[in-house]
Design a protein around this motif. Structure first.
Motif, PDB file in Angstrom:
ATOM      1  N   UNK A  45      15.463  78.090   7.482  1.00 51.42           N
ATOM      2  CA  UNK A  45      15.673  77.335   6.253  1.00 51.42           C
ATOM      3  C   UNK A  45      15.203  75.904   6.455  1.00 51.42           C
ATOM      4  N   UNK A  46      15.488  75.052   5.491  1.00 53.72           N
ATOM      5  CA  UNK A  46      14.983  73.680   5.570  1.00 53.72           C
ATOM      6  C   UNK A  46      15.683  72.917   6.687  1.00 53.72           C
ATOM      7  N   UNK A  47      14.948  71.990   7.278  1.00 52.29           N
ATOM      8  CA  UNK A  47      15.424  71.252   8.454  1.00 52.29           C
ATOM      9  C   UNK A  47      16.455  70.199   8.112  1.00 52.29           C
ATOM     10  N   UNK A 111       4.473  77.048  15.739  1.00 53.12           N
ATOM     11  CA  UNK A 111       4.297  77.579  14.387  1.00 53.12           C
ATOM     12  C   UNK A 111       4.869  76.743  13.248  1.00 53.12           C
ATOM     13  N   UNK A 112       5.913  75.964  13.491  1.00 50.96           N
ATOM     14  CA  UNK A 112       6.550  75.222  12.400  1.00 50.96           C
ATOM     15  C   UNK A 112       5.559  74.228  11.792  1.00 50.96           C
ATOM     16  N   UNK A 131      12.373  75.112   9.280  1.00 55.19           N
ATOM     17  CA  UNK A 131      12.446  75.115  10.750  1.00 55.19           C
ATOM     18  C   UNK A 131      13.368  76.240  11.203  1.00 55.19           C
ATOM     19  N   UNK A 132      12.817  77.364  11.675  1.00 50.50           N
ATOM     20  CA  UNK A 132      13.645  78.475  12.132  1.00 50.50           C
ATOM     21  C   UNK A 132      14.514  78.079  13.321  1.00 50.50           C
ATOM     22  N   UNK A 188      24.490  73.443   6.440  1.00 49.23           N
ATOM     23  CA  UNK A 188      24.809  72.499   7.509  1.00 49.23           C
ATOM     24  C   UNK A 188      24.246  73.089   8.789  1.00 49.23           C
ATOM     25  N   UNK A 189      23.423  72.321   9.488  1.00 55.27           N
ATOM     26  CA  UNK A 189      22.815  72.808  10.728  1.00 55.27           C
ATOM     27  C   UNK A 189      22.807  71.702  11.777  1.00 55.27           C
TER      28      UNK A 189
END
Length: 236
Positions: A45-47, A111-112, A131-132, A188-189
């Protein structure tokens, strides 16, 4: 770039997943391994503000004297205004994205693609980079060895009190990112790295849930699980 850990760990993580009000994911890149281990249903998802780490490194490389004070705010307080200024110091958006992407490539993320377009009004372009977790964990594992990263990793140990949750609450060098989705959800990451006897283990975790504080609470629980199973996950 990801593999599945042993069935016992998978079962344990599934049991955790069943007790939290979120879709969660975790990735670990251990020293001596060629792939990150991935767990959970959430994988990419988004970084959001996690991308500020490679952004700050790129800006410091470009012009340290102009970037150093802004870098402190961008990392320790996750200041979007400071990050936008650093982004502008890298040139036009396409050139800025290439320079941040170069930092990712040097850390083994092949890859990102760093987002250069402002996809959502009111939010940064770079923060919408997809960003996986497995690539982010790989980046984290190699981050301490990057040219010009030492000052940035030091800042990741100095997050403001409001941001000392999850990995940061355990004293880990970390950076979080958070923001609303397009369907009433909230992401949230966080990522960080652990020193081990044979190198650094990179970790990345995420919770997609209803609101920010719920996501923080879930990441705290995920971090506890990670610490309890660290040796099994990394072999360290």
């Amino acid at each position: 770039m990801s593999t599945q850990p042993n069935p016992t760990l998978q079962q344990s993580f599934e049991e955790l997943s069943a007790t939290v009000p979120a879709i969660i994911g975790l990735a670990v890149a251990a020293p001596g391994r060629t792939d990150a281990s991935a767990l959970g249903r959430w994988s990419t998802g988004v970084a959001w503000s996690t991308i500020k780490v490679p952004l700050v490194i790129a800006a410091l490389r470009r012009d340290r004297s102009r970037a150093k004070d802004l870098a402190v705010n961008a990392i320790t307080e996750s200041d979007n205004v400071a990050a936008e200024v650093l982004w502008s110091q890298l040139g036009d958006p396409a050139d800025a994205a290439r320079q941040v992407q170069t930092v990712l490539r040097e850390a083994g993320d092949a890859d990102t693609v760093v987002e250069s377009r402002r996809l959502r009004p009111g939010f940064t372009a770079f923060g919408q980079t997809r960003w996986p977790l497995d690539r982010q964990a790989w980046f984290a594992a190699h981050l301490p060895g990057l040219a010009g990263a030492v000052g940035v990793t030091d800042l990741m140990h100095q997050l403001c009190s409001d941001h000392r949750w999850g990995l940061a609450a355990k004293g880990v060098a970390a950076k979080g990112g958070w923001g609303p989705g397009n369907a009433g959800d909230y992401l949230v990451r966080q990522f960080g790295f652990f020193p081990t006897e044979s190198g650094y283990a990179g970790v990345a975790l995420a919770a997609q849930t209803a609101k920010f504080q719920t996501g923080v609470d879930v990441l705290n629980r995920m971090t506890d699980w990670l610490v309890n199973h660290f040796r099994e996950l990394t072999g360290q």
